[in-house]
Scaffold this motif. Structure first.
Motif, PDB file in Angstrom:
ATOM      1  N   UNK A   1       0.826  -1.214   0.000  1.00 22.34           N
ATOM      2  CA  UNK A   1       0.000   0.000   0.000  1.00 22.34           C
ATOM      3  C   UNK A   1       0.859   1.263   0.000  1.00 22.34           C
ATOM      4  N   UNK A   2       2.175   1.087  -0.101  1.00 22.96           N
ATOM      5  CA  UNK A   2       3.066   2.250  -0.223  1.00 22.96           C
ATOM      6  C   UNK A   2       3.602   2.780   1.088  1.00 22.96           C
ATOM      7  N   UNK A   3       3.397   2.024   2.173  1.00 24.83           N
ATOM      8  CA  UNK A   3       3.910   2.462   3.477  1.00 24.83           C
ATOM      9  C   UNK A   3       5.305   1.862   3.665  1.00 24.83           C
ATOM     10  N   UNK A   4       6.325   2.694   3.881  1.00 24.35           N
ATOM     11  CA  UNK A   4       7.683   2.145   4.016  1.00 24.35           C
ATOM     12  C   UNK A   4       7.822   1.353   5.317  1.00 24.35           C
ATOM     13  N   UNK A   5       8.250   0.096   5.210  1.00 26.64           N
ATOM     14  CA  UNK A   5       8.439  -0.731   6.406  1.00 26.64           C
ATOM     15  C   UNK A   5       9.848  -1.307   6.397  1.00 26.64           C
ATOM     16  N   UNK A   6      10.269  -1.790   7.570  1.00 22.87           N
ATOM     17  CA  UNK A   6      11.605  -2.387   7.709  1.00 22.87           C
ATOM     18  C   UNK A   6      11.635  -3.821   7.195  1.00 22.87           C
ATOM     19  N   UNK A   7      10.487  -4.395   6.878  1.00 22.14           N
ATOM     20  CA  UNK A   7      10.396  -5.830   6.607  1.00 22.14           C
ATOM     21  C   UNK A   7      11.057  -6.211   5.278  1.00 22.14           C
ATOM     22  N   UNK A   8      11.937  -7.211   5.338  1.00 23.87           N
ATOM     23  CA  UNK A   8      12.573  -7.729   4.115  1.00 23.87           C
ATOM     24  C   UNK A   8      11.974  -9.079   3.748  1.00 23.87           C
ATOM     25  N   UNK A   9      12.105 -10.063   4.643  1.00 24.72           N
ATOM     26  CA  UNK A   9      11.511 -11.381   4.368  1.00 24.72           C
ATOM     27  C   UNK A   9      11.487 -12.235   5.629  1.00 24.72           C
ATOM     28  N   UNK A  10      10.603 -13.234   5.608  1.00 25.92           N
ATOM     29  CA  UNK A  10      10.544 -14.194   6.695  1.00 25.92           C
ATOM     30  C   UNK A  10      11.640 -15.221   6.442  1.00 25.92           C
ATOM     31  N   UNK A  11      12.440 -15.503   7.459  1.00 21.46           N
ATOM     32  CA  UNK A  11      13.560 -16.431   7.287  1.00 21.46           C
ATOM     33  C   UNK A  11      13.222 -17.835   7.744  1.00 21.46           C
ATOM     34  N   UNK A  12      12.356 -17.931   8.752  1.00 20.35           N
ATOM     35  CA  UNK A  12      11.975 -19.236   9.300  1.00 20.35           C
ATOM     36  C   UNK A  12      10.672 -19.018  10.061  1.00 20.35           C
ATOM     37  N   UNK A  13      10.197 -20.046  10.711  1.00 19.19           N
ATOM     38  CA  UNK A  13       8.952 -19.924  11.478  1.00 19.19           C
ATOM     39  C   UNK A  13       8.955 -18.734  12.420  1.00 19.19           C
TER      40      UNK A  13
END
Ligand code: ADP
Ligand code: CDP
Length: 237
Positions: free
Chosen positions: A64-76
């Motif tokens: 939705x265009x909101x800048x977040x720190x999230x890159x990817x889930x690495x594990x559970x």
């Protein structure tokens, strides 16, 4: 990407450095705290549930265009995030009266707040996260007026995206807390969005499906988090 030394262990998550100075690993633990850490308990599966829930929400916000720190889930239980210089100010939006607002102002729980309210709290457990305002934040150097304006605007944009998402799942987004930080000078949404940091009620029955189940000893805490996730399309392992 290599996970390196632990930099910080919070009440519910641990933060590790990586071989990339711009990236961190957040590990979501089963530890659950309430009342500024006075009450701690381990709830099986919570780390996995909140990590998965948070990844889903952060991706929706990013889209939705909101800048977040999230890159990817690495594990559970682990996610890769941008390393932010955290701003020690918590932003809270309320659509419906509950929790601290009810206690502080004596308004009726469940009252619709129109327009929604916006509050600032200092992130400081030892001081019990006191309520602050823009003037105090500026004077004490916690955030600049420009940063606060942006954090407020982003917190309300999150409300528009998430109110609709939860509404489609038959849920009311009652209130929530967001934390922001700086990445190369830009204000970015950090920390997590999960039922640990917001209130979610069933739209029909108004049953509480968030951390209030833990705070109020209602039981079925993680089952409620999973139910909320399933209703908005989160797939848990
Ligand atoms: P607390 O510190 O309140 O006990 P947690 O157990 O959730 O909270 O710990 C996670 C910590 O990591 C918090 O202090 C949070 O502000 C910080 N944090 C979250 N996201 C980032 C990020 N992207 N960069 C740096 N620190 C972060
Ligand atoms: O929850 P509590 O009564 O302590 O405080 P509140 O001001 O009513 O909290 C508003 C919202 O922010 C709730 O959804 C809380 O779960 C969340 N919050 C949080 O996640 N962390 C905090 N330190 C304070 C509030």
């Amino acid at each position: 990407m290599e996970k390196r030394q632990e930099l910080y262990a919070g009440k519910a998550k641990s933060v590790h450095a990586t071989d990339d100075p711009d990236l961190l690993v957040l590990t979501f633990r089963d530890d659950t705290s309430a009342f500024d850490g006075e009450r701690m308990e381990s709830l099986a599966r919570k780390g996995m549930v909140n990590n998965t829930f948070n990844a889903f929400i952060m991706e929706k916000l990013q889209a939705a265009g909101i800048p977040t720190h999230f890159e990817k889930r690495l594990s559970g239980t682990e996610s890769l995030v941008k390393k932010l210089e955290m701003i020690p100010v918590e932003c809270v939006v309320r659509n419906i009266a509950a929790g601290g607002l009810v206690k502080r102002l004596g308004v009726e729980e469940g009252k619709t707040l129109s327009p929604p309210t916006f509050e600032l709290f200092l992130k400081d457990d030892a001081k019990h996260d006191p309520m602050i305002n823009e003037s105090l934040a500026e004077t004490f150097g916690w955030a600049t007026p420009e940063q606060l304006d942006e954090m407020k605007a982003l917190t309300f944009r999150v409300n528009e995206v998430l109110k609709a998402l939860f509404e489609a799942g038959g849920l009311l987004l009652v209130d929530y807390k967001l934390e922001f930080g700086l990445f190369k000078g830009q204000i970015v949404l950090g920390d997590e969005f999960s039922p640990d940091g917001c209130r979610l009620w069933d739209a029909k029955t108004r049953e509480k499906l968030d951390k209030d189940r833990f705070r109020q000893g209602l039981g079925g805490v993680i089952e409620a988090y999973e139910e909320v996730g399933r209703r908005i399309g989160v797939h848990f392992d």
